[in-house]
Design an enzyme around this catalytic site. Structure first.
Site, PDB file in Angstrom:
ATOM      1  CE  LYS A 297     -48.851   7.318  21.014  1.00 12.44           C
ATOM      2  NZ  LYS A 297     -48.954   7.504  19.987  1.00 12.44           N
TER       3      LYS A 297
ATOM      4  N   GLY B 254     -47.208   8.068  23.405  1.00 11.75           N
ATOM      5  CA  GLY B 254     -48.608   6.857  24.244  1.00 11.75           C
ATOM      6  C   GLY B 254     -48.225   6.938  25.828  1.00 11.75           C
TER       7      GLY B 254
ATOM      8  CG  ASP C 175     -53.193   6.692  21.665  1.00  7.77           C
ATOM      9  OD1 ASP C 175     -53.620   6.607  20.323  1.00  7.77           O
ATOM     10  OD2 ASP C 175     -51.786   7.515  21.923  1.00  7.77           O
TER      11      ASP C 175
END
Ligand SMILES: C[C@](O)(CO)[C@H](O)COP(=O)(O)OP(=O)(O)OC[C@H]1O[C@@H](n2ccc(N)nc2=O)[C@H](O)[C@@H]1O
Ligand SMILES: Nc1ncnc2c1ncn2[C@@H]1O[C@H](COP(=O)(O)OP(=O)(O)OP(=O)(O)O)[C@@H](O)[C@H]1O
Length: 285
Positions: free
Chosen positions: A10, A105, A141
């Site tokens: 991400k 992430g 996340d």
């Protein structure tokens, strides 16, 4: 049977810190988009009653690995719901491409891929909301990776609202240093009082990352990388770093700049996507 599952990266297209909660966590306003680039997990299920990680991740003990922890948490939740098949087991291997501590992430994405894939393979029937609730306990996340749509996130990242930012091409560059997320969040100089704004206001303002100033101050390598990329394109930090991304309209423009990267800088070019490659795999696209 072995199946392959994407575990994408991400980017935080913008990231603002609007306050600090009593438990020390920070309230954020951030825009998440996925990259069509990441790790791949190979998963086969069996009746061994064991979760096995066939490929160790350097520097992470098996019991701490988010892959194993996600699988164990899913087992517990499915057991409570009485949907876990008898002696459910899984063998998991990972082809790791994402740098650790890079702000991409990777660990959270691995956990989300395990939750989504095993829920499908074991047919444990948890809803996306239930998977996200397990996920947030493993990392802030994980929910966005479980839900699989680009999103404007608030709270610590668990309050998600779908968003559709432009799907640009990105040059993602790693300065060769690893940055600890808690160290950035604990820095006294961190901006943590940015006013809360509406999504419409944020989308019509230039995008920025409140972590960037302290990270550039602490890490000369990041500072130099951002300065270099800014000569070519709008560029900034993702998450708490260490990776920096520059945005382009075409793949070839991004690749041309990557070829000029200074020594010690590693990078890749990938497209920003608003539907996660994991979602597409789940739907069989
Ligand atoms: C900054 C982001 O990268 C934005 O995408 C993430 O929110 C960070 O997520 P992460 O790396 O999975 O972080 P976690 O493992 O949840 O938290 C690591 C540590 O960072 C700090 N932390 C994290 C998230 C947050 N909203 N506020 C915080 O203060 C806390 O000290 C926490 O103990
Ligand atoms: N499967 C995994 N892959 C990567 N890291 C893992 C994994 N399991 C546990 N970890 C731990 O999580 C830490 C953070 O890794 P991750 O790749 O998620 O960092 P990050 O890209 O900085 O994430 P963020 O953008 O959320 O800050 C690693 O340093 C490692 O100790």
């Amino acid at each position: 049977m072995m199946s392959h599952w994407p575990s994408p990266a991400k980017l935080n297209l913008f990231l603002y810190i609007t306050g600090r909660r009593p438990d020390g966590y920070h309230n954020l306003q951030t825009l998440f988009q996925f990259l069509d680039y990441g790790d791949t997990l190979q998963i086969s299920t069996d009746h061994s009653d064991r979760i096995q990680l066939l490929t160790p991740v350097a520097g992470v003990a098996e019991a701490d690995n988010l892959i194993v922890r996600a699988a164990e948490r899913l087992k517990q939740a499915a057991l409570a719901k009485q949907t876990l098949p008898p002696k459910a087991g899984a063998q998991i291997a990972i082809d790791k491409r994402l740098p650790m501590g890079g702000g991409l992430g990777g660990g959270s994405s691995n956990a989300a891929t395990v939750l989504v894939a095993l829920n499908h393979l074991w047919q444990t029937g948890l809803t996306p909301d239930e998977l996200a609730a397990i996920g947030v306990q493993l990392g802030a996340d994980v929910p966005v990776f479980v839900k699989g749509f680009a999103a404007f996130a608030q709270g610590v990242g668990e309050q998600l609202q779908p968003a559709e930012p432009e799907e640009k091409w990105y040059l993602v560059a790693h300065p060769g240093v690893s940055i600890s997320t808690p160290a950035v969040f604990n820095d006294p100089a961190l901006t943590r009082d940015t006013p809360v704004r509406t999504l419409a206001t944020l989308l019509s303002s230039p995008f920025a990352n409140d972590c960037e100033a302290v990270v550039r101050k602490r890490f000369r390598e990041v500072d130099e990388l951002v300065s270099w990329l800014l000569e070519y394109a709008p560029s900034r930090l993702t998450g708490t770093g260490a990776c920096v991304f520059a945005e382009f309209d075409t793949e070839s423009a991004a690749r041309q700049v990557l070829e000029l990267a200074p020594n010690g800088v590693r990078g890749f070019v990938a497209r920003g996507v608003n539907v996660s490659p994991l979602q597409r795999a789940l739907r069989g696209d």
